[in-house]
Design an enzyme around this catalytic site. Structure first.
Site, short mmCIF file in Angstrom:
data_model
loop_
_atom_site.label_atom_id
_atom_site.label_comp_id
_atom_site.label_asym_id
_atom_site.label_seq_id
_atom_site.Cartn_x
_atom_site.Cartn_y
_atom_site.Cartn_z
N LYS A 1 -34.75 -7.39 67.85
CA LYS A 1 -34.84 -8.86 67.97
C LYS A 1 -35.13 -9.25 69.42
O LYS A 1 -35.94 -10.14 69.68
CB LYS A 1 -33.54 -9.50 67.46
N GLN B 1 -24.95 -11.14 64.82
CA GLN B 1 -25.36 -9.98 64.03
C GLN B 1 -24.24 -9.60 63.04
O GLN B 1 -23.10 -9.38 63.44
CB GLN B 1 -25.68 -8.80 64.97
N ASP C 1 -30.69 -17.97 61.35
CA ASP C 1 -30.63 -17.05 60.21
C ASP C 1 -30.61 -17.82 58.88
O ASP C 1 -30.76 -17.24 57.82
CB ASP C 1 -29.35 -16.19 60.29
#
Ligand code: NDP
Length: 282
Positions: A52, A96, A119
């Site tokens: 990322k 994460q 997300d």
């Protein structure tokens, strides 16, 4: 032999489009930032976070990494999320997952500001996806939609079958296909005669987590077969939910693993971060 869908190439195109947008924004003095928070030292999570960061660099975002020790308390993590929620340099926040067991994934996600939830896991964003009025795309399902689009296949009116009903893949995938006017069936571990249901699909998306479960007898001749699965086979090699070798002659289009859906997820995360930046600078 099916046409193999090249996820790396499609993802590179999406990222190049974002890079060009970012360049234009920079010329106007606008910078976009993504904060990535990782707790503990899970090796797979470390790889995802590194990828990322690399993607941020490639498209021209500022990336801010917060690597916290595994013993971080809920209070400490919430304090960081709160700080990032209030930091104007940060347009997107990504925590994460999975978090270490003593931390509550859901509660942490619910504390991210919805307009920074790149997300698209916050209930507000999940609800918006349901009603078709969304800013942020659910990353993996949106990546799948781009791959389907890259084949030139119209979703409207097609029989679409999704295997799996998780909140991060199966359910939002079904919603995106439905928004494109597909006739959608969601299947799961209690579905009766899964093979028969799948073999009706013009578009089949497998998001199960079972190595090579989908064999040629699950698919319709000429179908678009998208494999979200990321599993290890008996030799420890990365493989999908679809038995690629068995299905590649019968499918019309098929994604490989690796090199299919995987690269798209990050590209879509970059797209959401750009969207967040545009919202914050409008
Ligand atoms: P989950 O474990 O959350 O969900 C799996 C789903 O598959 C469940 O709905 C389950 O049904 C269903 N299922 C399990 N066994 C069967 C079976 N025998 N027949 C039919 N359905 C079955 O997984 P995720 O959705 O999170 O992930 C799925 C796969 O995609 C994994 O391999 C994961 O690693 C991968 N993945 C890849 C990403 C990428 O970027 N490429 C991103 C996210 C995930 P039930 O609900 O009844 O239990």
């Amino acid at each position: 032999m099916a046409n193999i869908i090249d996820g790396k190439a499609v993802s590179a195109q999406v990222k190049e489009g974002i890079r060009q947008e970012v360049e234009k924004l920079k010329a106007k003095g606008i910078e976009i930032g993504l904060a990535v928070v990782i707790v503990g030292d899970d090796p797979a999570s470390q790889v995802y976070v590194r990828n990322k960061e690399k993607a941020c660099e490639a498209v021209g975002f500022n990336s801010y990494k917060y690597a916290l020790p595994a013993e971080t308390t809920e209070e400490e993590l919430l304090a960081l999320v709160d700080k990032l929620n209030n930091d104007d340099k940060v347009d997107g926040i990504l925590v994460q997952l999975p978090l270490p067991k003593h931390l509550d994934d859901k509660m942490i996600i619910n504390n991210i500001r919805p307009d920074k939830d790149v997300d698209a896991f916050h209930p507000v964003n999940v609800g918006k996806i349901m009603i078709g009025d969304y800013s942020f795309l659910p990353c993996t399902p949106a990546g799948v939609m781009e791959l389907i689009k890259s084949t030139g296949t119209e979703v409207a009116g097609k029989e679409c079958v999704v295997i799996g009903r998780s909140n991060i893949v199966g359910k939002p995938q079904a919603m995106l296909l439905l928004h494109e006017n597909g006739t959608v069936t969601i299947t799961h571990s209690k579905t009766k005669d899964l093979k028969e249901v799948c073999s009706r699909a013009d578009i089949l998306v497998a998001a199960v987590g079972r190595a090579k479960m989908v064999t040629a007898d699950y698919i319709k001749e000429g179908a678009v077969v998208i494999d979200v699965g990321m599993n290890r086979d008996e030799e420890g090699k990365l493989c999908g939910d679809v038995d690629f070798e068995d299905c590649k002659e019968k499918a019309g289009y098929i994604t490989p693993v690796p090199g299919g859906v995987g690269p798209m997820t990050i590209a879509m995360l970059m797209k959401n971060t750009l969207t967040a930046g545009l919202i914050h600078n409008s």
